[in-house]
Motif scaffolding. Structure first.
Motif, PDB file in Angstrom:
ATOM      1  N   LEU A  45       0.822  -1.213   0.000  1.00 11.86           N
ATOM      2  CA  LEU A  45       0.000   0.000   0.000  1.00 11.86           C
ATOM      3  C   LEU A  45       0.853   1.260   0.000  1.00 11.86           C
ATOM      4  CD1 LEU A  45      -2.801  -0.982   2.536  1.00 11.86           C
ATOM      5  CD2 LEU A  45      -3.142  -0.396   0.127  1.00 11.86           C
ATOM      6  N   HIS A  46       0.515   2.182  -0.886  1.00 10.41           N
ATOM      7  CA  HIS A  46       1.237   3.459  -0.926  1.00 10.41           C
ATOM      8  C   HIS A  46       0.324   4.528  -1.520  1.00 10.41           C
ATOM      9  CE1 HIS A  46       1.802   1.593  -4.880  1.00 10.41           C
ATOM     10  NE2 HIS A  46       2.015   2.803  -5.380  1.00 10.41           N
ATOM     11  N   TRP A  47       0.524   5.753  -1.063  1.00 11.91           N
ATOM     12  CA  TRP A  47      -0.258   6.873  -1.565  1.00 11.91           C
ATOM     13  C   TRP A  47       0.346   7.384  -2.866  1.00 11.91           C
ATOM     14  CZ3 TRP A  47      -4.912   8.296   0.074  1.00 11.91           C
ATOM     15  CH2 TRP A  47      -5.321   7.891   1.357  1.00 11.91           C
ATOM     16  N   VAL A  48      -0.524   7.635  -3.828  1.00  8.18           N
ATOM     17  CA  VAL A  48      -0.115   8.135  -5.134  1.00  8.18           C
ATOM     18  C   VAL A  48      -0.764   9.506  -5.346  1.00  8.18           C
ATOM     19  CG1 VAL A  48      -0.145   7.723  -7.624  1.00  8.18           C
ATOM     20  CG2 VAL A  48       0.091   5.796  -6.039  1.00  8.18           C
ATOM     21  N   PRO A  49       0.011  10.540  -5.705  1.00  6.20           N
ATOM     22  CA  PRO A  49      -0.571  11.879  -5.916  1.00  6.20           C
ATOM     23  C   PRO A  49      -1.570  11.897  -7.068  1.00  6.20           C
ATOM     24  CG  PRO A  49       1.827  11.972  -5.720  1.00  6.20           C
ATOM     25  CD  PRO A  49       1.472  10.531  -5.855  1.00  6.20           C
ATOM     26  N   GLU A  71      -9.397   7.243  -6.751  1.00  3.39           N
ATOM     27  CA  GLU A  71     -10.049   7.006  -8.037  1.00  3.39           C
ATOM     28  C   GLU A  71      -9.019   7.082  -9.151  1.00  3.39           C
ATOM     29  OE1 GLU A  71     -14.149   8.895  -9.224  1.00  3.39           O
ATOM     30  OE2 GLU A  71     -12.564  10.176 -10.026  1.00  3.39           O
ATOM     31  N   VAL A  72      -9.195   6.269 -10.190  1.00  2.00           N
ATOM     32  CA  VAL A  72      -8.326   6.330 -11.364  1.00  2.00           C
ATOM     33  C   VAL A  72      -9.192   6.375 -12.611  1.00  2.00           C
ATOM     34  CG1 VAL A  72      -6.507   5.021 -10.196  1.00  2.00           C
ATOM     35  CG2 VAL A  72      -8.123   3.834 -11.671  1.00  2.00           C
ATOM     36  N   PRO A  83     -13.395   5.513 -18.932  1.00  2.00           N
ATOM     37  CA  PRO A  83     -13.941   4.819 -17.753  1.00  2.00           C
ATOM     38  C   PRO A  83     -13.292   5.328 -16.468  1.00  2.00           C
ATOM     39  CG  PRO A  83     -13.246   3.266 -19.465  1.00  2.00           C
ATOM     40  CD  PRO A  83     -12.685   4.600 -19.838  1.00  2.00           C
ATOM     41  N   ILE A  84     -14.085   5.397 -15.412  1.00  2.00           N
ATOM     42  CA  ILE A  84     -13.609   5.802 -14.091  1.00  2.00           C
ATOM     43  C   ILE A  84     -13.687   4.597 -13.164  1.00  2.00           C
ATOM     44  CG2 ILE A  84     -13.954   7.330 -12.125  1.00  2.00           C
ATOM     45  CD1 ILE A  84     -13.006   8.785 -14.579  1.00  2.00           C
ATOM     46  N   LEU A  85     -12.571   4.297 -12.516  1.00  2.00           N
ATOM     47  CA  LEU A  85     -12.523   3.189 -11.568  1.00  2.00           C
ATOM     48  C   LEU A  85     -12.491   3.763 -10.149  1.00  2.00           C
ATOM     49  CD1 LEU A  85      -9.936   0.792 -13.282  1.00  2.00           C
ATOM     50  CD2 LEU A  85     -12.427   0.894 -13.565  1.00  2.00           C
ATOM     51  N   PRO A  86     -13.556   3.596  -9.365  1.00  2.00           N
ATOM     52  CA  PRO A  86     -13.589   4.140  -8.001  1.00  2.00           C
ATOM     53  C   PRO A  86     -12.840   3.243  -7.028  1.00  2.00           C
ATOM     54  CG  PRO A  86     -15.633   2.996  -8.479  1.00  2.00           C
ATOM     55  CD  PRO A  86     -14.811   2.914  -9.742  1.00  2.00           C
ATOM     56  N   ALA A  87     -12.861   3.636  -5.769  1.00  2.00           N
ATOM     57  CA  ALA A  87     -12.245   2.824  -4.720  1.00  2.00           C
ATOM     58  C   ALA A  87     -12.900   1.448  -4.689  1.00  2.00           C
ATOM     59  CB  ALA A  87     -12.404   3.510  -3.363  1.00  2.00           C
ATOM     60  N   GLY A  88     -12.079   0.429  -4.527  1.00  2.00           N
ATOM     61  CA  GLY A  88     -12.568  -0.940  -4.547  1.00  2.00           C
ATOM     62  C   GLY A  88     -12.411  -1.616  -5.896  1.00  2.00           C
ATOM     63  N   ARG A 152      -5.722  12.009  -5.088  1.00  2.00           N
ATOM     64  CA  ARG A 152      -4.767  11.257  -4.284  1.00  2.00           C
ATOM     65  C   ARG A 152      -5.373   9.904  -3.930  1.00  2.00           C
ATOM     66  NH1 ARG A 152      -1.241  13.915   0.599  1.00  2.00           N
ATOM     67  NH2 ARG A 152       0.641  12.728   0.170  1.00  2.00           N
ATOM     68  N   SER A 153      -4.642   8.844  -4.222  1.00  2.00           N
ATOM     69  CA  SER A 153      -5.218   7.508  -4.115  1.00  2.00           C
ATOM     70  C   SER A 153      -4.280   6.564  -3.387  1.00  2.00           C
ATOM     71  CB  SER A 153      -5.521   6.943  -5.511  1.00  2.00           C
ATOM     72  OG  SER A 153      -6.384   7.806  -6.225  1.00  2.00           O
ATOM     73  N   LEU A 154      -4.888   5.604  -2.711  1.00  2.00           N
ATOM     74  CA  LEU A 154      -4.142   4.557  -2.016  1.00  2.00           C
ATOM     75  C   LEU A 154      -4.155   3.309  -2.902  1.00  2.00           C
ATOM     76  CD1 LEU A 154      -2.657   3.886   0.647  1.00  2.00           C
ATOM     77  CD2 LEU A 154      -4.840   3.046   1.543  1.00  2.00           C
ATOM     78  N   ILE A 155      -2.993   2.918  -3.375  1.00  2.00           N
ATOM     79  CA  ILE A 155      -2.874   1.853  -4.365  1.00  2.00           C
ATOM     80  C   ILE A 155      -2.106   0.676  -3.766  1.00  2.00           C
ATOM     81  CG2 ILE A 155      -2.063   1.248  -6.671  1.00  2.00           C
ATOM     82  CD1 ILE A 155      -4.248   3.334  -6.696  1.00  2.00           C
ATOM     83  N   ALA A 156      -2.549  -0.533  -4.091  1.00  2.00           N
ATOM     84  CA  ALA A 156      -1.839  -1.757  -3.725  1.00  2.00           C
ATOM     85  C   ALA A 156      -1.532  -2.531  -5.003  1.00  2.00           C
ATOM     86  CB  ALA A 156      -2.669  -2.616  -2.777  1.00  2.00           C
ATOM     87  N   THR A 157      -0.413  -3.232  -5.014  1.00  2.00           N
ATOM     88  CA  THR A 157      -0.019  -4.004  -6.191  1.00  2.00           C
ATOM     89  C   THR A 157       0.481  -5.387  -5.777  1.00  2.00           C
ATOM     90  OG1 THR A 157       2.257  -3.146  -6.153  1.00  2.00           O
ATOM     91  CG2 THR A 157       0.632  -1.921  -7.459  1.00  2.00           C
ATOM     92  N   LEU A 158       0.418  -6.323  -6.727  1.00  2.21           N
ATOM     93  CA  LEU A 158       0.932  -7.675  -6.509  1.00  2.21           C
ATOM     94  C   LEU A 158       1.441  -8.199  -7.842  1.00  2.21           C
ATOM     95  CD1 LEU A 158       1.236 -10.128  -4.547  1.00  2.21           C
ATOM     96  CD2 LEU A 158      -0.987 -10.912  -5.409  1.00  2.21           C
ATOM     97  N   THR A 159       2.721  -8.559  -7.907  1.00  2.00           N
ATOM     98  CA  THR A 159       3.296  -9.096  -9.136  1.00  2.00           C
ATOM     99  C   THR A 159       3.137 -10.619  -9.158  1.00  2.00           C
ATOM    100  OG1 THR A 159       5.524  -9.435  -8.230  1.00  2.00           O
ATOM    101  CG2 THR A 159       5.001  -7.243  -9.117  1.00  2.00           C
ATOM    102  N   ARG A 160       3.331 -11.190 -10.336  1.00  2.00           N
ATOM    103  CA  ARG A 160       3.259 -12.647 -10.452  1.00  2.00           C
ATOM    104  C   ARG A 160       4.385 -13.305  -9.655  1.00  2.00           C
ATOM    105  NH1 ARG A 160       1.845 -17.300 -12.812  1.00  2.00           N
ATOM    106  NH2 ARG A 160       3.509 -18.703 -13.501  1.00  2.00           N
TER     107      ARG A 160
END
Length: 254
Positions: A45-49, A71-72, A83-88, A152-160
């Motif tokens: 988890l990290h904050w993205v401007p 939101e992205v 398209p707009i992708l909200p939280a979740g 400003r969004s809180l993003i999480a990532t997972l690589t293969r």
């Protein structure tokens, strides 16, 4: 990030768990592997401007993205629709599989890889086909969209690779390998829409284990009422909350 933002990040493990059932890949893995994957997502988890680009049209995607807060927007190639992708929301789920493009296996089986020109009677020479195929393989799949945050969004990532290591730790590598050969269908967000695999839902005990592992340092105590998945997680930055759980509760001094 401010202290309040950091607290939001620490408390987001439950938010991650609520997104999981809408996916196809992670819920098809054993529960222990799901818990480990959620722990890795939580640690990322990290904050993205605002107005930060997560993926460009020329970028290859190699990881799953989760929009936990914020939101992205996606600016699709050749389309005025944004398209707009909200939280979740999440995208690029197909990156967790070896065939990261996530194409329909039936479509993949009927396509010709040699007929790369418009006229099927004029095929490219085999050496040229091999060069193009090697380039497509090394460059990786693309989303065909520019993805950026609108706030400003809180993003999480997972690589293969992270998922592979998680499967190895929890001794469920075979289950992940089976998914690599399972028929599937993928949408324009590179999320899996259909996967021929049985899902395994997390129980309340699984969630208790997850909260102990991720939120233990915040509550300063570890409870001994969690499932064996907690016992199998190795020690890391979580310190005492990563020790094997016992039947007796033990307090942790910070």
């Amino acid at each position: 990030a401010s202290a309040s933002e950091e607290l939001v990040a620490w408390a987001s493990v439950s938010d991650l768990a609520t997104i999981l059932p809408r996916m196809k890949i992670l819920p098809a893995l054993p529960v222990e592997c799901q818990v480990e994957a959620l722990r890795l997502l939580w640690r990322s988890l990290h904050w993205v401007p605002a107005r930060s680009v997560l993926l460009s049209l020329t970028d290859t995607y190699d990881r799953l993205f989760l929009v936990v807060k914020g939101e992205v927007e996606l600016m699709l190639s050749g389309s005025k629709y944004i398209p707009i992708l909200p939280a979740g929301s999440f995208f690029c789920e197909a990156a967790l599989l070896q065939r990261g493009g996530g194409v329909d296996t039936q479509q993949e089986a009927t396509e010709e890889t040699v007929a790369l020109t418009r006229c099927r009677k004029r095929l490219l020479p085999l050496p040229a086909v091999q060069i193009i195929r090697a380039f497509l393989t090394t460059s990786g799949p693309r989303l065909a969209a520019r993805v950026q945050t609108t706030q400003r969004s809180l993003i999480a990532t997972l690589t293969r690779q992270e998922l592979i290591r998680a499967a190895e730790v929890q001794k469920c590598s075979l289950a992940l390998q089976d998914l690599d050969t399972t028929p599937l269908v993928c949408n324009s967000l590179r999320n899996i829409t259909r996967l021929s695999a049985e899902t395994r839902n997390l129980t309340s005990q699984d969630m208790a284990a997850l909260r102990v592992v991720c939120e233990g340092p915040m509550t300063a105590s570890c409870q001994g009422t969690v499932l064996p998945a907690c016992r199998s997680l190795h020690r890391s930055l979580f310190g005492e909350c990563m020790r094997p759980c016992t039947e007796e509760a033990s307090s942790v001094e910070l």
